[in-house]
Design a protein around this motif. Structure first.
Motif, PDB file in Angstrom:
ATOM      1  N   TYR A 120      17.080  47.028  39.532  1.00 48.51           N
ATOM      2  CA  TYR A 120      17.485  45.632  39.486  1.00 48.51           C
ATOM      3  C   TYR A 120      16.355  44.730  39.964  1.00 48.51           C
ATOM      4  O   TYR A 120      15.648  45.058  40.917  1.00 48.51           O
ATOM      5  CB  TYR A 120      18.711  45.394  40.378  1.00 48.51           C
ATOM      6  N   GLU A 121      16.231  43.570  39.310  1.00 42.63           N
ATOM      7  CA  GLU A 121      15.253  42.556  39.710  1.00 42.63           C
ATOM      8  C   GLU A 121      15.990  41.368  40.306  1.00 42.63           C
ATOM      9  O   GLU A 121      16.964  40.861  39.726  1.00 42.63           O
ATOM     10  CB  GLU A 121      14.410  42.104  38.518  1.00 42.63           C
ATOM     11  N   PHE A 122      15.537  40.924  41.470  1.00 43.65           N
ATOM     12  CA  PHE A 122      16.165  39.799  42.167  1.00 43.65           C
ATOM     13  C   PHE A 122      15.994  38.516  41.365  1.00 43.65           C
ATOM     14  O   PHE A 122      14.898  38.198  40.884  1.00 43.65           O
ATOM     15  CB  PHE A 122      15.520  39.647  43.540  1.00 43.65           C
ATOM     16  N   GLN A 123      17.087  37.764  41.214  1.00 46.08           N
ATOM     17  CA  GLN A 123      17.064  36.526  40.428  1.00 46.08           C
ATOM     18  C   GLN A 123      17.389  35.277  41.244  1.00 46.08           C
ATOM     19  O   GLN A 123      17.256  34.171  40.740  1.00 46.08           O
ATOM     20  CB  GLN A 123      18.061  36.633  39.275  1.00 46.08           C
ATOM     21  N   GLY A 124      17.816  35.437  42.491  1.00 45.12           N
ATOM     22  CA  GLY A 124      18.159  34.269  43.306  1.00 45.12           C
ATOM     23  C   GLY A 124      19.649  34.230  43.582  1.00 45.12           C
ATOM     24  O   GLY A 124      20.313  35.255  43.674  1.00 45.12           O
ATOM     25  N   SER A 125      20.173  33.027  43.692  1.00 46.97           N
ATOM     26  CA  SER A 125      21.593  32.855  44.001  1.00 46.97           C
ATOM     27  C   SER A 125      22.454  33.119  42.765  1.00 46.97           C
ATOM     28  O   SER A 125      22.054  32.797  41.640  1.00 46.97           O
ATOM     29  CB  SER A 125      21.857  31.441  44.509  1.00 46.97           C
ATOM     30  N   PRO A 126      23.626  33.698  42.955  1.00 44.36           N
ATOM     31  CA  PRO A 126      24.509  33.949  41.806  1.00 44.36           C
ATOM     32  C   PRO A 126      25.157  32.673  41.308  1.00 44.36           C
ATOM     33  O   PRO A 126      25.229  31.670  42.022  1.00 44.36           O
ATOM     34  CB  PRO A 126      25.551  34.910  42.377  1.00 44.36           C
ATOM     35  N   THR A 127      25.607  32.724  40.064  1.00 49.21           N
ATOM     36  CA  THR A 127      26.448  31.660  39.517  1.00 49.21           C
ATOM     37  C   THR A 127      27.879  32.191  39.429  1.00 49.21           C
ATOM     38  O   THR A 127      28.108  33.399  39.430  1.00 49.21           O
ATOM     39  CB  THR A 127      25.965  31.213  38.134  1.00 49.21           C
TER      40      THR A 127
END
Length: 207
Positions: free
Chosen positions: A190-197
């Protein structure tokens, strides 16, 4: 340089003592060694691929002590894992260990977030975390880990230390790769993308 985490988990999210009952029996944990029956060539091949990308390692105190008691004894220069662990820089997150005997090791403490943010600015491929569940859980909570390799073993142990802390900041990831070993270990990257929506499956209010 990005920070990557490679960690072993049970189906119920436990990371404690995957390699043997003596690794970590804290809290009365008696189910260590749960990953061992599932080791095979597919598992070994993936681990070699991961270590091939390492330029340095970041270890928690307990994992450092386990690794330092084992890997320096593996002296085969052609061993793809031992050769890297024994020669590449190793940063150890500790405020208690001041003298580290394993070649290339140095302690980092104090404000760990600042220390690691500075390390990430350095050139290189990966600063790799292996195991080190308490350290990894803390860094996940701060969004400092760029890539997570979760190796989920087909076993549930019912108790033990969990990787993801309930007080961590919510985070979103993108699945970048997935494979399954011959013994049923699911390896997901998994690659970190930031805050979830967030959204809803509910009907629109005006329906």
């Amino acid at each position: 340089m990005k920070i990557s985490l490679t960690t072993f988990l049970t189906l119920d999210g436990v990371y404690q003592a995957p390699g043997g009952p003596d690794e970590d029996s804290s809290g009365g944990f008696e189910r260590g060694g749960w990953s061992v029956p599932y080791g095979d060539e597919d598992f070994g091949r993936f681990m070699v691929e991961v270590f091939d990308r390492a330029d340095a390692f970041l270890l928690g105190r307990k994992t450092y002590e386990i690794f330092a008691g084992y890997w320096p004894k593996v002296t085969d220069a052609d061993d793809p894992i031992a050769s890297r662990l024994n020669t590449l820089p190793k940063y150890v997150a500790t405020d208690t260990l001041t003298s580290l005997d394993w070649q290339g090791s140095r302690p980092i403490g104090g404000n760990l977030v600042e220390e690691l943010t500075a390390l990430k600015r350095q050139s290189g491929r990966e600063l790799q975390i292996h195991g080190s569940g308490a350290l990894a859980g803390s860094l996940l909570g701060h969004g400092l880990i760029d890539t997570i390799h979760l190796l989920t073993f087909p076993v549930a142990v019912g108790t033990g230390k969990k990787l993801f802390r309930p007080d961590a900041e919510p985070s979103a990831y993108t699945l970048s790769a997935s494979r399954t070993t011959g013994t049923g270990v699911v390896i997901s990257s998994y690659e970190f993308q930031g805050s979830p929506t967030y959204g809803t499956y509910g009907l629109p209010e005006d329906a």
